[in-house]
Each structure stands twice: as C-alpha cells, then as structure tokens.
Design a protein around this motif. Structure first.
Motif, PDB file in Angstrom:
ATOM      1  N   VAL A 798       0.875  -1.231   0.012  1.00  0.00           N
ATOM      2  CA  VAL A 798       0.030   0.058   0.062  1.00  0.00           C
ATOM      3  C   VAL A 798       0.796   1.394   0.076  1.00  0.00           C
ATOM      4  O   VAL A 798       0.503   2.332  -0.775  1.00  0.00           O
ATOM      5  CB  VAL A 798      -1.020   0.018   1.144  1.00  0.00           C
ATOM      6  CG1 VAL A 798      -1.683   1.343   1.407  1.00  0.00           C
ATOM      7  CG2 VAL A 798      -1.759  -1.282   1.256  1.00  0.00           C
ATOM      8  N   VAL A 799       1.819   1.085   0.885  1.00  0.00           N
ATOM      9  CA  VAL A 799       2.735   2.262   1.055  1.00  0.00           C
ATOM     10  C   VAL A 799       3.322   2.547  -0.476  1.00  0.00           C
ATOM     11  O   VAL A 799       3.557   3.797  -0.996  1.00  0.00           O
ATOM     12  CB  VAL A 799       3.901   2.313   1.932  1.00  0.00           C
ATOM     13  CG1 VAL A 799       4.838   3.254   1.730  1.00  0.00           C
ATOM     14  CG2 VAL A 799       3.403   2.233   3.364  1.00  0.00           C
ATOM     15  N   GLY A 800       3.876   1.603  -1.281  1.00  0.00           N
ATOM     16  CA  GLY A 800       4.328   1.785  -2.592  1.00  0.00           C
ATOM     17  C   GLY A 800       3.499   2.337  -3.639  1.00  0.00           C
ATOM     18  O   GLY A 800       3.841   3.235  -4.222  1.00  0.00           O
ATOM     19  N   MET A 801       2.347   1.781  -3.402  1.00  0.00           N
ATOM     20  CA  MET A 801       1.166   2.199  -4.362  1.00  0.00           C
ATOM     21  C   MET A 801       0.888   3.726  -4.242  1.00  0.00           C
ATOM     22  O   MET A 801       0.881   4.601  -5.293  1.00  0.00           O
ATOM     23  CB  MET A 801      -0.199   1.338  -4.331  1.00  0.00           C
ATOM     24  CG  MET A 801       0.006  -0.017  -4.862  1.00  0.00           C
ATOM     25  SD  MET A 801      -1.467  -1.058  -4.943  1.00  0.00           S
ATOM     26  CE  MET A 801      -1.890  -0.935  -3.380  1.00  0.00           C
ATOM     27  N   LEU A 802       0.629   4.167  -2.928  1.00  0.00           N
ATOM     28  CA  LEU A 802       0.368   5.558  -2.609  1.00  0.00           C
ATOM     29  C   LEU A 802       1.522   6.506  -3.028  1.00  0.00           C
ATOM     30  O   LEU A 802       1.207   7.635  -3.164  1.00  0.00           O
ATOM     31  CB  LEU A 802      -0.177   5.564  -1.057  1.00  0.00           C
ATOM     32  CG  LEU A 802      -1.425   5.053  -0.833  1.00  0.00           C
ATOM     33  CD1 LEU A 802      -1.576   5.128   0.610  1.00  0.00           C
ATOM     34  CD2 LEU A 802      -2.578   5.269  -1.822  1.00  0.00           C
ATOM     35  N   THR A 803       2.638   5.819  -2.926  1.00  0.00           N
ATOM     36  CA  THR A 803       4.131   6.758  -2.974  1.00  0.00           C
ATOM     37  C   THR A 803       4.129   7.034  -4.455  1.00  0.00           C
ATOM     38  O   THR A 803       4.508   8.150  -4.865  1.00  0.00           O
ATOM     39  CB  THR A 803       5.301   6.155  -2.477  1.00  0.00           C
ATOM     40  OG1 THR A 803       4.954   6.036  -1.029  1.00  0.00           O
ATOM     41  CG2 THR A 803       6.626   7.094  -2.705  1.00  0.00           C
ATOM     42  N   ASN A 804       3.840   6.047  -5.301  1.00  0.00           N
ATOM     43  CA  ASN A 804       4.292   6.178  -6.677  1.00  0.00           C
ATOM     44  C   ASN A 804       3.052   6.588  -7.238  1.00  0.00           C
ATOM     45  O   ASN A 804       3.247   7.590  -8.478  1.00  0.00           O
ATOM     46  CB  ASN A 804       4.309   4.760  -7.214  1.00  0.00           C
ATOM     47  CG  ASN A 804       5.792   4.167  -6.769  1.00  0.00           C
ATOM     48  OD1 ASN A 804       6.671   4.845  -6.442  1.00  0.00           O
ATOM     49  ND2 ASN A 804       5.743   2.761  -6.702  1.00  0.00           N
ATOM     50  N   GLN A 805       1.612   6.292  -6.984  1.00  0.00           N
ATOM     51  CA  GLN A 805       0.712   6.883  -7.943  1.00  0.00           C
ATOM     52  C   GLN A 805      -0.393   8.033  -7.198  1.00  0.00           C
ATOM     53  O   GLN A 805      -1.234   8.349  -7.724  1.00  0.00           O
ATOM     54  CB  GLN A 805      -0.150   5.705  -8.232  1.00  0.00           C
ATOM     55  CG  GLN A 805       0.590   4.459  -8.895  1.00  0.00           C
ATOM     56  CD  GLN A 805      -0.503   3.456  -9.142  1.00  0.00           C
ATOM     57  OE1 GLN A 805      -1.745   3.555  -9.419  1.00  0.00           O
ATOM     58  NE2 GLN A 805       0.042   2.178  -9.577  1.00  0.00           N
ATOM     59  N   GLY A 806       0.041   8.269  -6.124  1.00  0.00           N
ATOM     60  CA  GLY A 806      -0.711   9.398  -5.278  1.00  0.00           C
ATOM     61  C   GLY A 806      -1.879   8.898  -4.617  1.00  0.00           C
ATOM     62  O   GLY A 806      -1.920   7.597  -4.309  1.00  0.00           O
ATOM     63  N   ALA A 807      -2.820   9.821  -4.189  1.00  0.00           N
ATOM     64  CA  ALA A 807      -3.962   9.225  -3.265  1.00  0.00           C
ATOM     65  C   ALA A 807      -4.830   8.378  -4.392  1.00  0.00           C
ATOM     66  O   ALA A 807      -5.084   8.758  -5.568  1.00  0.00           O
ATOM     67  CB  ALA A 807      -4.718  10.534  -3.077  1.00  0.00           C
ATOM     68  N   SER A 851     -10.209   9.729  -0.575  1.00  0.00           N
ATOM     69  CA  SER A 851      -8.913   8.899  -0.989  1.00  0.00           C
ATOM     70  C   SER A 851      -8.062   9.109   0.040  1.00  0.00           C
ATOM     71  O   SER A 851      -7.916   9.830   0.799  1.00  0.00           O
ATOM     72  CB  SER A 851      -8.452   9.647  -2.165  1.00  0.00           C
ATOM     73  OG  SER A 851      -9.568   9.484  -3.432  1.00  0.00           O
ATOM     74  N   TYR A 852      -7.309   7.780   0.211  1.00  0.00           N
ATOM     75  CA  TYR A 852      -5.976   7.807   1.027  1.00  0.00           C
ATOM     76  C   TYR A 852      -4.894   8.086   0.547  1.00  0.00           C
ATOM     77  O   TYR A 852      -4.488   7.823  -0.767  1.00  0.00           O
ATOM     78  CB  TYR A 852      -5.937   6.302   1.614  1.00  0.00           C
ATOM     79  CG  TYR A 852      -7.000   5.906   2.498  1.00  0.00           C
ATOM     80  CD1 TYR A 852      -7.111   6.110   3.679  1.00  0.00           C
ATOM     81  CD2 TYR A 852      -8.075   5.081   1.690  1.00  0.00           C
ATOM     82  CE1 TYR A 852      -8.101   5.594   4.411  1.00  0.00           C
ATOM     83  CE2 TYR A 852      -9.091   4.928   2.475  1.00  0.00           C
ATOM     84  CZ  TYR A 852      -9.347   4.934   3.843  1.00  0.00           C
ATOM     85  OH  TYR A 852     -10.279   4.516   4.494  1.00  0.00           O
ATOM     86  N   LYS A 853      -3.959   8.871   1.193  1.00  0.00           N
ATOM     87  CA  LYS A 853      -2.689   9.298   0.813  1.00  0.00           C
ATOM     88  C   LYS A 853      -1.567   9.470   1.861  1.00  0.00           C
ATOM     89  O   LYS A 853      -2.211   9.516   3.095  1.00  0.00           O
ATOM     90  CB  LYS A 853      -2.906  10.823   0.130  1.00  0.00           C
ATOM     91  CG  LYS A 853      -3.267  11.823   1.069  1.00  0.00           C
ATOM     92  CD  LYS A 853      -3.226  13.382   0.507  1.00  0.00           C
ATOM     93  CE  LYS A 853      -1.818  13.613   0.177  1.00  0.00           C
ATOM     94  NZ  LYS A 853      -1.758  15.140  -0.297  1.00  0.00           N
ATOM     95  N   ILE A 854      -0.498   9.373   1.468  1.00  0.00           N
ATOM     96  CA  ILE A 854       0.617   9.239   2.623  1.00  0.00           C
ATOM     97  C   ILE A 854       0.765  10.590   3.075  1.00  0.00           C
ATOM     98  O   ILE A 854       0.692  11.760   2.421  1.00  0.00           O
ATOM     99  CB  ILE A 854       1.985   9.072   2.002  1.00  0.00           C
ATOM    100  CG1 ILE A 854       1.937   7.646   1.205  1.00  0.00           C
ATOM    101  CG2 ILE A 854       3.214   9.175   2.975  1.00  0.00           C
ATOM    102  CD1 ILE A 854       1.767   6.463   2.365  1.00  0.00           C
TER     103      ILE A 854
END
Length: 856
Positions: A798-807, A851-854
């Motif tokens: 999940v951290v990798g997806m939200l870091t690379n593709q945003g919220a 939407s979820y974001k880091i």
C-alpha cells in the motif's frame, strides 16, 4: 333516536280503534245513551236484525274499551308498590254487570258479536288493549321513566329499579285481563296470555337501549358472581346465601319479559369471564414442583362454579314454581365440560407466564410446566403455545441488548422445560429454531459454549463469559451419545420404533437424547467453527500450570463421538503432547543434570512443554533476550532433546513461559509467579556487581534495547512491578524507573499524616499490577492478531502504491492489491478499511476527498 326509528319500524302507528268508541254508532244515526257509559245495557244474544246487532256491538265495544282504558298519566311511584289497594279506582276499575255483559259479548267465542267478527283485527279487544296499554301508555309514560332509571342509577340499583317499575306496569296492565278477559276465552285464555306476553316482551326489547341494558345486567351479575364465589378481594364475608337473592331477581326478570335467551346469553358471558378471572387471581405465579393446581381447580369447578350456574339458571327454566331435585342437580357431562374449559383457561394463563417460568427454572418452577402439560393435549393448543412463546422470545430475548450468556442460559432452561412438557421433542423443535438461528449469528456464541464446557466450576470466580450450568453438566456427566447421520427410520432392527407425532414438521428429526450438551454442540451446522474454537480454548488450558487434565480428556472424548476422531485429531495430538512432555522433561533433565543440586546454592530450574507446532493453533512468538542463566539452560536442554529425538529441533517460545521470581530487597522479600518478559525486565535491574548497593536505574528505551523487547511488553512489565511496589518511576523523568529497596516509613505507620496518601498509592499500585497481569497473557493468538500480522505484510504494498501513484480510493487500492500481491489479496473492503483507519489514527495516512494518501 335510533331506538325510536327501530320502534317505529317494528310497531305501526296507532289505529283508530285505540280509543273508546262513542256511545252511539254514527252510521246508524242513533242519538246514543242519555247517561254515562255505565247506563243500563241489555244484551240480546241472538238478534236477527243486522242493524240492531251492529248498534248493540258498538255499545258493548264502547262499554268494554271504556272499562279497560288507562289514565293518561304516569304510573304510581316505585315507593308505593307495597300498597296495591291504591291502584283501585283509577287504575283498577270495578266490573259492573253491564261491563261484564259487554266484555262477554265482545270477547266470548260463544257470543253472536264475536262470531260475526271473528278474524277481524279491528274488532279484536286484545289487539285494541295492547295498542292502548302498550303503544300509547307505555311509550308515553313508562318508557321515559325506564330510560331515566337506566341513565341516572348505577348498574346495581338501575337494574333493580327497572325491574320494580316494570313489575308495577305489568301489575297495572295485566290485572283486568287476568280478572275479566282471560276467563272468557277457551282453556282459560292460555293462548291469549302467551300472545300478550310475547307482544309486551317485544315492546320492551325494541323500546329500551339494548346495549345499555345488557351492560348493566352483565355488570350486576358479574359483581354478584365474584362476591358469591369469593373471587374479589373485598368479598371475604360473602357466602352462598346470596344466591337466593339473585334467583329472585332472575325470576322477576323472567316475569316482566326480560328473561329468555337474552338473559341466558348474558349469564353465559358473565360466567365465561368469571372463570378466567378466578384462575388468574388464584393460580397466577404458583409454579412450585409437584403442582396440585389442576386437582384444586377441578374440585372448585365441580363444587362451586357448576352448582352456582345451575342454581342461578334454574329460575329461567322453571319460573315461579319450586325446582325439583333433578333440576338443581349438576349433570356430570356439564361438569366435565366446565372442568375442561377451566383447564384451557389455566393453560392460557401458563402460556402467558411461560417465558417467566423458563427464566425462573432454577428456582423450582416445574409446577407450571406440569399444569401446561395437561393443556397441550391437542394440535391447536400445542400450536398456540409454541407460536405465543416464539413471539415472546422475539420481543424479550432475541434482541441486540441481550447478552449471549443470558440467551444461552434461557435456551438451556427451554431445553429442560420443553423436554418435560413434550418428551417427544416436537414442541422443543419448534421453539428452538429461532433461538438457535439467532445464536448462530452471534460471534461469541461458540466461544462461550466451548469455554463453559471446559470451565472449572469449583473455586472459579463468576464470569460473564461462562455458563456455570453447562460446566456442572459436564462435571456430573451426560447421557449424550453419537447421532448417526443416516436415516434412523431405515433401522429395521429397532423394535422400539415409533412414527413421528402427527403435528411434527416435515423436517422434524427425533433426537434420542434431548440433553443440554448435545443440543448446544449441535447448535452449529458446520463442525469446523466449533472444532477450531475448541482447539484454541483447549490450547489455552493445556498451557496453564496444571498437572491433571481429566475434564479436557472427557470433553475431547465426548466431541469425538459427535464429530468423529478425524476432525479432532489435532486436539488429541495437543493433549498427548502435554502428557508426553512430562516424561520427556524428566528424561532430559536427568541426562543433562538439570535437576536441583543437593547443595544450598540457589540455582534456576527449567521445565518445558514440547509442542508439535503443526497441530497447535497459532501461538504468541514474541522474542526477547532472557537472562544468561536461563539461556544457558535452554541450550543444554535443546542438546538433550536433539539427542533423544534425532532429526527434530526445538524452537523456544519465550513469551509463553511462566517464572517463579524471588526478590530480596533491603526491608522485605517478594515471591511472585510472573510472565517471562516480566521476569526479564526485573532481572535487568539487578546490579552486575554484588557489592554495589546503589539502586539500579533504567529507562524504557534502555530496556527495549538491551532486551530486544517490544515497547508494549516493556511497559506491561514495568506497570506490573510498579504495582507490586518493587519499581518506582522518577518524578522528573517518568520514563525512568529505579528499584524501591525500602518502603517509606509512613506506609508502615498508620498514625503518620501521610498514611492515607500512602495507602491510596498502594491501592493504585495494586490495581496497576492487576491490570498488567491481565494483559497479554493469552497463549493462543486471536484472529485479530493473525489478521493484523498479515496486514503488516500488505502494508508495504500500500505504501508503494500511494507513493508512486498518489492518493487512491479504497476500492482501487483493493483492486490493485489483488493484482500485484502473489497469490491474491485474501481480505475484503471492510477488513482493509479498518486497517487503513488505524494507520490514519497513527498519523501515517490521511483521507482527502474519500481517497487515502501518505501523510507528509
């Protein structure tokens, strides 16, 4: 008024001959009598001249109707009813010879005038008198007074005054008929009497408000019946001597035309209300075992209720004449019907009380079930009981606010009560369906059932998650045996086979043993849920410091009969592991010389339980550093095990162990049985140099680093030892702790000013110790712990997806995880949402627009 319209529809308007005829007939042109109606009148009984006969008829008719006419005024007051002589002159006239001759000529069937006018209604003297007395005088004077009496008086006095006034009216109306008219007819005018009484009764029926009169009569007889049968609380002095009073009233009602089928119907309705009233007031709440309620009720019906009915109804059947012995005796068939009716009312009462009876089952309420058993003898009654009880269950028990233990407790009582009520199990099968269905949907049902099966009854503290009745059932044994999955109807060797009851459902399957444990074990349609939970609870109990597992062995054998040995193979291996560990532990300790030496030098001891991890549920495996003395013992023990069990190795689960710790402080000694992480933390506060007496100080971070222990375990251990007054946090740096070698003197001397403050501190510390002890003490990991551990693996994705593709919204995160995770993402939207919300609370994520974001 409605009554006036009904009356007008039944009785036509007054006819012309309702008033006395003139002294002479106008059609004949006669000048009439010169004197009064009492002038000399000569009757020729065989006139040949038609005109002369008509004149004679008119004069006789006038004389008769004048004699029978009533004054246009109200009847005498009720209080004058005891002096009938006052009625003479105005209401009762003396019959002169002329009047007698006229009456005979008009009425007697042998007279010429009556023969010539036979069948002509306008020349019928009785018809004229009914219209004169009934339609004119009754409507104008009697009926208003009766309506006033019904409105102004209460039920008791209103009925009595109406009867008295009607008796006065009947006395006035019927006196002349009985004295002078009826004797002129054949057979003493019996047929004419019946005709007059029938018309007067109809007149009374349609002229008075029927509902009001019926209500007053019903209320009057209801009060009298309750007082006579000792039903009311204020009727302690009532006795059966009151029966003749109501019998006289019934006779009077019958005489004035208010009896008949209507009064019988009112009395029947009253008695039908009196019977359940008596039953509810007398037998409600009498549930003791060995009930004699049915016998008492049958006796009361036969000797009081039935006799009262017969004595009250007798006047309606016999009138004024004395009753014969046969007319006052109670027929056996009637008594049996009334007794059966009383049993039905008692059954209805017990049906209403059934839920309370079930709840109070442990307080000896079996008597109510014994009473109800005599009621459920037909299909309709059995259906009524089950339907009514299921409705009460839905309203009072099967609700979200009810605890699962309460529902299970009631279900156990239902099993016992309905087994007594219907040994064939049909009624239990009906009422158990909704509660079993509801219990299956509760997550903690299986946990409570399994925990209760293995609970210790004696010496255990009360718990909201344990059913003591189920534990006692296991302790004292059970008759439960295996239930075969095949159709028992095909067992042709069963000589005791019986067909299913007629009211059994199509999916009814008779259970040969309706015991509590068997019913609860069969609560779940699939055995996997029950077996999995049983494996967890069994693992918890086997890892406790106990040496005898008789209960666990017996429950396991019981479940093997139910589910088969294959399903419980893992549990059997778990039990065998614990039993074999004792033998293996003794062998290894002897081979490695780990037993306590004969010298007085203190030396730690190590005992182990060797588990086959493939058959045990997931256990806590937190790793941390142990004291070097214990680590050395573990290494020697592992060597001995590998020598004994070649090709097998030990993996130590340090978090599951228990340690007996003995602490020697300056002013006291403490011995406690603690968890391994608690022992490791307190061991870290020991001085490395035995000669150094200074208290050791440690911070939370130092303990986490030196012991390689998680923060939660360190804090748990510190809280425990603070509660035992062994450690004390620094007032300047709360995360720093030091050993409390000596207690303050104020704690030992109650007379010091700070004694109360110190005692409060001691209580707070004890509470903290209890809280720490009840912390992570479960050996078997819960489902939440296992899910949380697996989620930690997916968190990196999940951290990798939200870091690379945003919220990203939740649905897209789930879709991406199902694509990128090897083997697929095993969780749904709700599980992932709960996990991500936890990360939001921790400050690692934030939600923006759904939407979820880091979080940066």
């Amino acid at each position: 008024m409605t009554v006036d319209r009904i009356f007008a529809a039944v009785f036509p308007p007054l006819s012309e001959n309702s008033i006395p005829t003139p002294a002479a007939t106008p059609t004949l042109g006669s000048a009439g009598f010169e004197g009064s109606a009492e002038a000399q009148l000569t009757i020729d009984w065989e006139l040949k001249d038609t005109a002369a006969e008509q004149v004679q008829w008119e004069r006789a008719w006038h004389t008769a109707t004048t004699f029978l006419s009533l004054p246009n005024e109200q009847l005498p007051p009720i209080n004058d009813r005891d002096d009938p002589n006052r009625l003479y002159g105005k209401w009762w006239k003396k019959c002169t010879p002329d009047v007698a001759a006229s009456l005979r000529y008009v009425v007697s069937p042998d007279s010429q005038g009556a023969r010539l006018r036979r069948g002509q209604k306008q020349h019928d003297l009785l018809q004229w008198y009914f219209e004169e007395a009934g339609l004119r005088h009754f409507i104008q004077h009697v009926r208003p007074r009766l309506l006033q009496l019904l409105v102004d008086e209460d039920a008791k006095h209103g009925v009595l005054n109406v009867v008295i006034y009607l008796e006065r009216a009947h006395t006035v109306y019927l006196h002349n008929l009985q004295e002078y008219i009826y004797p002129l007819y054949a057979n003493g005018g019996e047929e004419e009497k019946r005709w007059i009484m029938s018309n007067l009764t109809g007149l009374l029926t349609y002229s008075l408000p029927e509902q009001k009169l019926n209500d007053d009569l019903s209320q009057f007889f209801h009060i009298h019946a309750e007082a006579t049968l000792d039903i009311r609380s204020d009727s302690s002095n009532a006795d059966r001597r009151k029966v003749p009073n109501v019998r006289r009233l019934l006779t009077r009602l019958q005489n004035v035309g208010m009896g008949g089928s209507r009064l019988q119907r009112i009395l029947a309705e009253v008695m039908s209300k009196v019977l359940p009233t008596y039953i509810n007031q007398t037998y409600a709440g009498e549930w003791e075992a060995g009930s004699k309620v049915t016998q008492k009720l049958r006796y009361w019906v036969e000797n009081h209720f039935a006799r009262y009915i017969v004595e009250v109804l007798a006047p309606l059947n016999t009138g004024d004449r004395p009753q014969t012995k046969s007319e006052t005796e109670v027929a056996l068939s009637d008594v049996e019907k009334w007794q059966e009716l009383a049993i039905n009312h008692l059954g209805a009462l017990r049906t209403e009380e059934l839920f309370n009876v079930i709840v109070e089952w442990e307080n000896d309420s079996k008597g109510a079930i014994e009473d109800l058993k005599r009621y459920v003898t037909n299909t309709a009654a059995r259906t009524h009981v089950t339907n009514s009880f299921c409705d009460v269950l839905s309203r009072r028990l099967l609700q979200p606010g009810a605890a699962t233990t309460e529902i299970l407790q009631v279900y156990i009582s239902i099993i016992r009560a309905f087994t007594l009520l219907d040994p064939k199990g049909v009624l239990l099968d009906r009422v158990a369906r909704p509660i079993r269905r509801y219990l299956r949907d509760r997550d903690d049902t299986v946990v409570i059932v399994v925990s209760s099966l293995l609970a210790d009854v004696e010496g255990a503290s009360p718990s909201t998650d344990i059913l003591p009745e189920l534990a006692e059932e296991m302790q004292y044994g059970t008759t439960f045996t295996a239930q075969e999955d095949d159709d028992t109807d095909l067992d042709f060797d069963d000589m005791e086979w019986m067909p299913d009851p007629v009211d059994a459902g199509p999916d009814y399957k008779k259970s040969k043993h309706l015991d509590v444990i068997g019913s609860l074990i069969s609560l779940f349609e699939t055995k996997d849920i029950f077996v999995k939970e049983f494996q967890k609870v069994l693992g918890e109990r086997l890892l406790k410091p106990a040496h005898v597992f008789e209960k666990e062995t017996r429950v396991l054998e019981l479940l093997k009969l139910r589910f088969g040995e294959a399903s419980l193979q893992a549990c059997e291996v778990m039990l065998r592991d614990i039993l074999d560990s004792r033998r293996v532990d003794n062998v290894i300790r002897n081979d490695q010389s780990l037993a306590m030496s004969e010298t007085n030098e203190p030396k730690p001891e190590l005992h182990t339980r060797i588990l086959s991890h493939l058959f045990w549920p997931s256990l806590h495996s937190e790793d941390f550093c142990l004291p070097y003395e214990i680590s050395d013992l573990q290494a020697r023990y592992a060597t001995g095990f590998e020598t004994l069990k070649q090709s097998r190795k030990l993996t130590w689960l340090n978090a599951l162990g228990q340690v007996t710790v003995h602490l020697d402080l300056q002013d006291r000694s403490i011995t406690e049985v603690v968890q391994t992480w608690q022992a490791s933390v307190i061991y870290a506060f020991q001085n490395e140099d035995p000669k150094d007496d200074r208290p050791v100080t440690k911070t939370v971070h130092q303990l986490m680093t030196s012991l390689s222990m998680s923060e939660s375990l360190v804090l748990n251990a510190l809280t425990f030892w603070v509660g035992k007054l062994v450690l004390r946090p620094s007032s300047i740096h709360p995360s720093t702790y030091h050993v409390l070698e000596t207690l303050p003197s104020s704690a030992l001397d109650p007379s010091t000013p700070s004694s109360k403050t110190m005692q409060s501190t001691l209580l707070t510390a004890a509470a903290a110790a209890d809280a720490a002890t009840s912390g992570p003490a479960h050996a078997v990991r819960s489902e939440e712990d296992i899910v949380q551990e697996k989620m930690e693996v997916f968190w990196q994705f999940v951290v990798g997806m939200l870091t690379n593709q945003g919220a990203m919204p939740l649905a897209r995160i789930v879709m991406m995880l199902k694509v990128v995770v090897p083997g697929g993402f095993p969780f749904g939207n709700e599980e992932l949402k709960s996990f991500l919300e936890g990360r939001v609370r921790e400050g690692k994520l934030e939600v923006v627009g759904g939407s979820y974001k880091i979080k940066t």
